[in-house]
Design a protein around this motif. Structure first.
Motif, PDB file in Angstrom:
ATOM      1  N   ILE A 443       0.836  -1.201   0.000  1.00  0.00           N
ATOM      2  CA  ILE A 443       0.000   0.000   0.000  1.00  0.00           C
ATOM      3  C   ILE A 443       0.870   1.250   0.000  1.00  0.00           C
ATOM      4  O   ILE A 443       0.638   2.192  -0.745  1.00  0.00           O
ATOM      5  N   ASP A 444       1.896   1.235   0.837  1.00  0.00           N
ATOM      6  CA  ASP A 444       2.794   2.374   0.940  1.00  0.00           C
ATOM      7  C   ASP A 444       4.224   1.860   0.868  1.00  0.00           C
ATOM      8  O   ASP A 444       4.635   1.318  -0.151  1.00  0.00           O
ATOM      9  N   THR A 480      -6.012  -0.047  -3.277  1.00  0.00           N
ATOM     10  CA  THR A 480      -5.423   1.289  -3.171  1.00  0.00           C
ATOM     11  C   THR A 480      -6.429   2.398  -3.475  1.00  0.00           C
ATOM     12  O   THR A 480      -6.080   3.579  -3.461  1.00  0.00           O
ATOM     13  N   GLY A 485      -5.553   2.905   1.973  1.00  0.00           N
ATOM     14  CA  GLY A 485      -5.599   1.614   1.292  1.00  0.00           C
ATOM     15  C   GLY A 485      -5.497   0.451   2.267  1.00  0.00           C
ATOM     16  O   GLY A 485      -5.058   0.622   3.410  1.00  0.00           O
TER      17      GLY A 485
END
Length: 594
Positions: A443-444, A480, A485
């Motif tokens: 997600i990140d 996302t 997300g």
């Protein structure tokens, strides 16, 4: 297999692995001498064949880096763009990891190496399990259509190439219960029906049950659930069901349905009618000694399901292969599925290994090879430079990404598999398959690998097992679009003691499953969840059979049923929609992570 043949093959394995370094030098020398003048290698080596020049100047590549060369050969240009060997066909990858199949050049030498692996493994199995020569194996094997490319060469899946090979047709075929015509039939439902029917008629000859990948087993069990009444009727009457219309299936069946057999039908029907199918494989095939299927990597999700249906017969992952090259065999086949390692065979290809820092996976995944020398092209890790190493130089307990060079035009090609060194057989290393590179949820800055997700889901099973549930398949995707997300998991569950697909899902239990998965993921994920940069994990339970529809989708896109692997992480919108349309319950992790 004759005893003298077994001894000969086992001796060959010992010779190869005892001289691993010399064998690797020999195979690279052979590849360079034959192919130094190809357009591709000549660009870097200018006709030279020295190993050190090869390692210094020939870049490490992915499929995308050489796709233009392969496309030119597909379109009909001479293969000496990449290899001086005669190209016999194109082997297609399964196509389920990245969504589209890759085309791999194949030669007579490559085909010979591929078909030698099962022969070697057969010798190993005879060494470890007595009496295999007293019966046969019910192997569920399916072929897929091939097609002509503009070059005039055929393109087909590895499994279809293997099943059509002279080695299988003349040697290995002798150990299976099913006639070759039925195996090669392109009508999968009719082929599966006939393979299962013959397997039941010959049930007391069956000493092993297998396929290539474990994902075939749930599909076959579901097929049995849908068709056992027809199968029993055919046995009782001695007449093949009218819906079997393919000549390749119908004609060979006349040798097996010779007369009515009400005694066998009476024996089988109560087994099929039992409310629970736990242990049904050993009930149907009482002499079976083991299950033969690859259950490493993403296939490990099927171990519990196979244990359930087989009555915990040993599960043996026999060999490690890919569309690009053959790698090795399982020299300790009776090890538990979670402990499987493959001994690399040094005469299969030239192998190199990129060290992978599993403690810093985000850095390991950034390794980039655009330059032409190792010193210039490999980014530095915290503990120094990632020096590519040869087969005999790998270190115990270390993680590596495998790189192959073959006679068929692959040079320093990144296969994408992450392996761990678990030991050595003579001088050849043994590797445990860990995961596919870059198949991850993110997600990140979090990076959840296929292996990490598998372990987390395994940890969550403790929550639903007391309720009598069995996880039959799973997949996932990174949502996302939500803010923040989050990870979404698709789970297919069934009751252990019943074949009904009507599940009563307890919200508290399922929410705890979500939480257990999250708690089992790595520090970065938990930190970002705590900071609310990643939303609560969601589990969507799908109805039984949903993953069969997912497989059908990928098969319709060109994946081979026999090579199909359920994608651990879905990236294709249509695939996600297939599972989403079959959701029967949605559950979220509650509260904050500590």
């Amino acid at each position: 297999m004759e005893k003298s043949r077994i001894e000969y093959l086992l001796k060959k394995i010992e010779e190869q692995t005892s001289n691993a370094g010399e064998e690797q030098e020999k195979i690279l020398e052979n590849i360079l001498k034959r192919n130094a003048e190809t357009d591709y290698l000549n660009k870097f080596l200018h006709g030279q064949t020295d190993k050190q020049l090869f390692k210094k100047y020939v870049p490490v590549v992915t499929y995308e880096d050489i796709k233009s060369y392969i496309d030119r050969i597909i379109d009909g240009e001479p293969p000496n763009i990449l290899t001086t060997e005669t190209i016999t066909e194109f082997i297609l990858s399964s196509g389920t990891s990245g969504g589209e199949p890759k085309y791999v050049l194949s030669t007579a030498d490559c085909s010979q190496k591929r078909t030698s692996i099962p022969m070697l493994m057969e010798a190993v199995m005879h060494k470890h399990i007595e009496g295999l020569d007293k019966g046969k194996g019910m192997y569920l094997l399916f072929s897929t259509p091939d097609f002509d490319t503009p070059s005039g060469l055929k393109a087909r899946m590895f499994s279809s190439s293997y099943l059509s090979s002279p080695t299988f047709k003349t040697t290995l075929f002798k150990i299976v219960t099913t006639p070759i015509e039925i195996i090669l039939s392109l009508n999968k439902p009719q082929s599966m029906y006939c393979q299962l029917l013959i397997g039941l008629i010959r049930r007391h000859e069956v000493l092993r049950i297998g396929t290539i990948f474990a994902s075939t087993f749930p599909n076959c069990i579901k097929f049995l659930q849908d068709h056992w009444k027809d199968i029993c009727s055919d046995i009782r009457t001695g007449h093949l069901s009218d819906w079997i219309t393919e000549p390749d299936c119908r004609t060979p069946m006349s040798s097996f349905l010779l007369e009515p057999n009400s005694e066998l039908a009476d024996l089988l029907e109560p087994i099929f009618k039992n409310e629970s199918w736990e242990g049904i494989i050993t009930k149907l095939w009482p002499k079976a000694k083991y299950i033969d299927a690859i259950v490493t990597g993403s296939m490990s999700q099927y171990i519990g399901l196979i244990d359930y249906y087989s009555g915990r017969l040993p599960i043996i992952s026999t060999f490690y292969n890919s569309s690009e090259a053959c790698f090795g065999i399982n020299m300790e086949p009776l090890n538990k599925p979670w402990d499987v390692s493959y001994t690399f065979l040094p005469n299969m290809a030239y192998f190199e290994f990129i060290p992978v820092d599993k403690e810093s996976p985000q850095k390991a995944q950034k390794l980039h090879f655009n330059g032409v020398s190792n010193e210039e092209s490999i980014e530095k890790l915290e503990n120094g430079s990632a020096q590519i190493v040869d087969l005999v130089d790998v270190k115990m307990g270390q993680f590596y990404e495998v790189v192959v060079t073959t006679l068929a035009g692959l040079y320093r090609y990144r296969v994408g598999d992450i392996l761990k060194v678990t030991g050595f057989h003579n001088k050849s290393p043994k590797f445990q398959f860990v995961e596919r590179q870059n198949v991850a949820l993110s997600i990140d800055r979090d990076k959840t690998s296929e292996g990490d997700l598998s372990k987390a889901i395994k940890a969550a099973e403790i929550e639903f097992e007391p309720h009598g549930f069995l996880l039959t398949a799973y997949s996932s995707f990174a949502d996302t679009w939500s803010i923040p997300g989050r990870y979404i998991l698709f789970w297919e569950l069934k009751l252990r003691d019943s074949n009904t697909d009507r599940l009563k899902l307890d919200s508290n239990t399922m929410e705890q499953c979500c939480r257990r998965v999250e708690e089992s993921l790595d520090f970065t994920y938990r930190l970002y969840r705590k900071m609310n940069l990643i939303g609560p994990l969601e589990i969507r339970v799908v109805k039984f059979g949903a993953f069969d529809e997912l497989m059908n989708f990928f098969v319709s896109r060109g994946a081979a049923p026999l090579q199909y692997k359920t994608p651990c992480c879905l990236k294709i919108k249509e695939a996600i929609e297939i599972l989403d349309s079959r959701v029967v319950g949605k559950f979220f992790s509650n509260g904050n992570l500590a």
